[in-house]
Structures are given as C-alpha cells and as structure tokens.
Write an enzyme that holds these catalytic residues in place. Structure first.
Site, PDB file in Angstrom:
ATOM      1  N   SER A 139       0.860  -1.178   0.000  1.00  0.00           N
ATOM      2  CA  SER A 139       0.000   0.000   0.000  1.00  0.00           C
ATOM      3  C   SER A 139       0.898   1.230   0.000  1.00  0.00           C
ATOM      4  CB  SER A 139      -0.894   0.010   1.249  1.00  0.00           C
ATOM      5  OG  SER A 139      -1.467   1.281   1.474  1.00  0.00           O
ATOM      6  N   THR A 140       0.368   2.329  -0.472  1.00  0.00           N
ATOM      7  CA  THR A 140       1.097   3.589  -0.305  1.00  0.00           C
ATOM      8  C   THR A 140       1.438   3.819   1.161  1.00  0.00           C
ATOM      9  OG1 THR A 140       0.047   4.624  -2.232  1.00  0.00           O
ATOM     10  CG2 THR A 140       0.935   6.102  -0.548  1.00  0.00           C
ATOM     11  N   ASN A 141       0.533   3.373   2.040  1.00  0.00           N
ATOM     12  CA  ASN A 141       0.655   3.702   3.454  1.00  0.00           C
ATOM     13  C   ASN A 141       1.785   2.965   4.171  1.00  0.00           C
ATOM     14  OD1 ASN A 141      -1.578   5.129   2.763  1.00  0.00           O
ATOM     15  ND2 ASN A 141      -3.031   3.864   3.900  1.00  0.00           N
ATOM     16  N   THR A 186      32.424  38.467  26.131  1.00  0.00           N
ATOM     17  CA  THR A 186      31.093  38.035  26.535  1.00  0.00           C
ATOM     18  C   THR A 186      30.149  39.211  26.367  1.00  0.00           C
ATOM     19  OG1 THR A 186      31.473  38.633  28.859  1.00  0.00           O
ATOM     20  CG2 THR A 186      32.008  36.377  28.201  1.00  0.00           C
ATOM     21  N   SER A 317      31.019  43.968  -3.778  1.00  0.00           N
ATOM     22  CA  SER A 317      30.094  45.067  -4.037  1.00  0.00           C
ATOM     23  C   SER A 317      30.165  45.503  -5.485  1.00  0.00           C
ATOM     24  CB  SER A 317      30.431  46.262  -3.130  1.00  0.00           C
ATOM     25  OG  SER A 317      29.640  47.381  -3.463  1.00  0.00           O
ATOM     26  N   LYS A 323      35.848  45.902  -1.760  1.00  0.00           N
ATOM     27  CA  LYS A 323      35.116  45.306  -0.631  1.00  0.00           C
ATOM     28  C   LYS A 323      34.937  43.801  -0.860  1.00  0.00           C
ATOM     29  CE  LYS A 323      31.047  46.306   2.238  1.00  0.00           C
ATOM     30  NZ  LYS A 323      30.352  45.006   2.278  1.00  0.00           N
TER      31      LYS A 323
END
Length: 480
Positions: A139-141, A186, A317, A323
């Site tokens: 089955s697909t299932n 931190t 850029s 850059k």
C-alpha cells in the site's frame, strides 16, 4: 502507428505519449498538483526503487512472480535505485492523497520499463501491471513511509560525513592557532584573555556533539512499517511476505532495518520524523552561531574586530571597490534559517495526522530530505571554502590584548585581588595608560610578572574539553 496510447481508470480514459513510462495515474497527479514546481526528491525515488525491489524479491520467493516477469522488474528497480529513471517521476513534491501519486508514478514507471526490457510496449499491463505486479501486497501507506526512512538514513550518512569534515577543519585550526593570545568577549564586551585555538576548539566540540547526535538518531528511522499495507493490519498480504520483506529490504538498502512491532502505530504516527528533524535543527543552530562568530571576528577589517581573515571568495560590491564580504558564513546562516523553516513544517504536518494515517507525509518527506541536504552542503562549503582558509592577524590580536583593560585586569584577580584589579582597570581607563604600565607603577609586580599572569594558562591540546572526535562513533558506545 499512432503516437499515443490510451489508459483507463475509474474516472475514465486518457491519451498518453506512446512510449511514456508514466501512466494515467501520474498524468492526473501532474494536472492536479502544480504546487511547488519541484518534483519528488531523487533520494526518495531511489529509496522507492529499493522498497519495490524488496517486495518483488519476496514475491518471487513466494512464487507470485514468474521467471519471465521477475528479471525485468528486478532490472527496472535497480535502474531506479541507481538514478536512471529519475526523469520519469513527474509528480510534484506536494500532493494530496497521502503519497499515492508518488507510489503510482513509481509503479507505472517500473512496470513500463519492465515491459520495455521484455520487448513490449508501455501500457501492456496484462503482461506487467503497476497494480498486480509492482504493488502486490503493498500500500502507499507502508511503502511511502518506509521509502522515506530509507532515504533519510542514506541522507544522514552523508550529513554525518560532511559534519565530520567540518569538525576536522576546526580541529586543524585549533592546533594552528594554539599560541595566539587574544581577547575573549562576553556579550560583545571585552572579558578575559583566551587563545584563538581555544575558540576554534570550542567550535570543533560543538560540531562533534552534532555529529554524535546524527549518528544516534538514525536508530529511530530503522524501524519501518513495510508489510503493514493499508493501516498496519497487513490486510491482503500473506504472513510470509510480512515477515520476509523487511529482511530483503535490509539487504538491498544496506541499512539495519527492522519491522515495527506495532505496525498500526508505525502507520499512524510521524513523531519519529519530528525527533530526527530536531536533531538536524540543532546542528543548524550551531552552524548559525559559529558563522556569526566568524563574521564578527573578521569584521572590518580596518574598522572592525579584524582578528581573523576569511578566504576571499568573490568581489563584495557592485559600487564599493575592494570590498570583500564573508559570503560563505552568510550562506551557511541562510541554510540554518531554512532548516528552522523545514523543521516547523515537519512539526505541523506530523501533528495533523488523523486516526490511522498521516496524509501529509509528502510535506514531511520534502522538508526532512531538503533540510538534511542543505545542511550537508552547508557543512561541506563551510569547511572547504571558509574554515580551511582562515588566517589570523597576529598583530591585531596583540594590539587588542594590549589595550583590553578589563580582560587583562581579570587575569590579575588571583594575584592582586578583585578590588585592586578593578581599581587599576579604572585608573588605566581614566588616565589613558596601558594597564601593564599602571600595574607595574602601582604594585610590586614587575613587567615579567604581569606578562606571566596575562596569557591563558591552558593550551587547547591539554584542555579538558578538547575535541577528540575524528573517528566514527563506535556502535556500542553508551553515551547519548
């Protein structure tokens, strides 16, 4: 001879191209579900080939497929496993019907390819039938969720290897930068002195945990419901087929598969995919954090932190000459964000199953395989195109250490106490003097004493949390 052939189903008859490997069920699904514009993922197709071959081998053993039909079906299935029939699986990744359209597309293609191998025309279903031969006792299932598990297991193998490559890349950098003292931060503020090797080792440790999680979560996917047919009762399938078919699939797929003890439960519920997706999402979270760190540490370079240099991959850029942007960490970040979206799809779809079946496994399949694939690629490009090429600006690190008053003062707490260290830090800031100079002037410490107190005193190679893991996790390891 006409260029078309006619096929019929319960809704009527339709014309198809004479040599098409798909049939009427696929045609209707293509018309009904023009949703994403993307077909079923190749991993899913190949896994379905393995599932259909396992069923065919089992049916041959039970005498249900004769010596004429079986070899052609076997060859067609192996072609599907090898990716040779991908172009013929036409249905959209998202469909109604709990995956029936995918299952029937596979059945039709395999039947018609077998007919070609037998020297017959596609559509001669009296000889090889999509239903009576390719879907026999299935089955697909039970075939769809089983194929999804097989596909996910193979995909997780690739993800683990990719994560290992990234882990090893960070470990190499951990050793390379073990002697580079820098400012640890931190909440984006100067905190204490660490080494760049410490930071790289922490990244390696995090990816190592992710790799171990991936290795362990595969256990959840190895239990399949193949043989359960429609709802897990095994309706229409002989007992010997149910007992044998998973063993044949284990041999064909090369995965340690096992039949679910409760086939009804395994057909109803999709929570396993939610769990696996959560593990994959954790890797995405770590990648996002690490990518953000590398962007910060390489920022500027002249007006930012600039302590590391990432490999220049392309011009940054169209208007700002010279850059260069951190494009690889940016791409990895987007892959991580996409993973979070896929994970949310899986969570919602799994929770919307009804009674004996989840009709949204197609979405789960598309999302799970997509998130694993995008993270596999992200780990690969992160390691190859970014981490392997990281360089350190040692002069920049030294200047930051020299001017980071709070970080240097923290290193002196054990020597002169918190209050005195705080007083000298404030004095250094208000007078604009290096804290090294202030300490020597205001205490009995010499410059040599200051220097001995400041660098981190644990090398990455000897730290307790140094990441060891470049070997494959052993199968009998107890840690989770």
């Amino acid at each position: 001879m006409t260029d078309t052939r006619q096929e019929s189903d319960l809704l009527g008859s339709r014309d198809l191209p004479r040599d098409a490997l798909h049939g009427i069920h696929t045609l209707r699904a293509v018309e009904n579900f023009p949703l994403t514009g993307r077909r079923v993922r190749p991993e899913m197709i190949h896994a379905f080939g393995a599932v259909k071959l396992a069923a065919a081998v089992t049916n041959r053993e039970l005498g249900m497929l004769d010596d004429t039909v079986f070899p052609a079906i076997e060859t067609a299935c192996r072609e599907m496993i090898d990716g040779l029939l991908d172009e013929h699986i036409l249905v959209d990744a998202l469909q109604g019907g709990a995956g029936t359209s995918t299952n029937m597309n596979v059945n039709e293609v395999l039947a018609n390819r077998a007919l070609q191998l037998l020297g017959r025309q596609p559509g001669d279903y009296a000889c090889v039938s999509p239903h009576d031969h390719l879907n026999l006792y299935q089955s697909t299932n039970d075939t769809f969720p089983t194929a999804l598990r097989v596909a996910a297991l193979a995909s997780l193998d690739r993800l683990e290897r990719s994560a290992l490559s990234l882990l090893e890349a960070f470990q190499r950098k951990e050793k390379e930068f073990a002697d580079v003292v820098k400012v640890g931060r931190t909440q984006l503020q100067d905190a204490v002195l660490v080494t760049l090797g410490h930071e790289m080792g922490a990244y390696a440790e995090a990816i190592g945990r992710d790799r171990w999680r991936i290795y362990k979560c595969r256990e959840r996917l190895r239990v399949v419901n193949l043989g359960g047919t429609a709802v897990g009762t095994g309706l229409g399938a002989p007992r010997q087929f149910i007992f044998r078919v998973v063993e044949r699939l284990r041999q064909i797929a090369g995965q340690g598969l096992a039949r679910a003890e409760n086939l009804i439960e395994a057909t109803q519920n999709a929570d396993v995919f939610v769990e696996v997706s959560g593990i994959v999402r954790t890797l995405a979270s770590n990648l996002q954090k690490i990518a953000t760190d590398l962007r910060l540490l390489s920022s500027g370079p002249a007006a930012g932190i600039g302590e590391i240099r990432l490999p220049a991959r392309q011009a940054g850029s169209s208007i700002m000459p010279g850059k260069v942007n951190p494009v690889i960490p940016e791409a990895v970040t987007q892959a991580a964000i996409a993973t979070a979206g896929y994970d949310q799809m899986i969570l919602q779809a799994a929770g919307m199953g009804n009674l004996e079946l989840n009709p949204f496994l197609q979405l789960i399949a598309e999302a799970l395989l997509s998130e694993i694939d995008v993270l596999t690629r992200a780990c690969d490009v992160f390691a190859r195109l970014c981490v392997d090429g990281i360089e350190v600006d040692r002069d920049r690190c030294r200047r930051h250490v020299a001017t980071a008053t709070a970080a240097a003062a923290t290193a002196l707490v054990d020597v002169i106490g918190y209050e005195k260290a705080q007083q000298l830090a404030i004095q250094s800031q208000t007078q604009g003097k290096p804290i090294r100079q202030v300490v020597v002037e205001e205490t009995s410490l010499t410059q040599a004493d200051f220097d001995a107190s400041s660098p981190p005193n644990a090398s990455p190679g000897s730290a307790p949390n140094h990441s060891p893991g470049i070997q494959k996790p052993p199968h009998n390891r107890n840690e989770s």
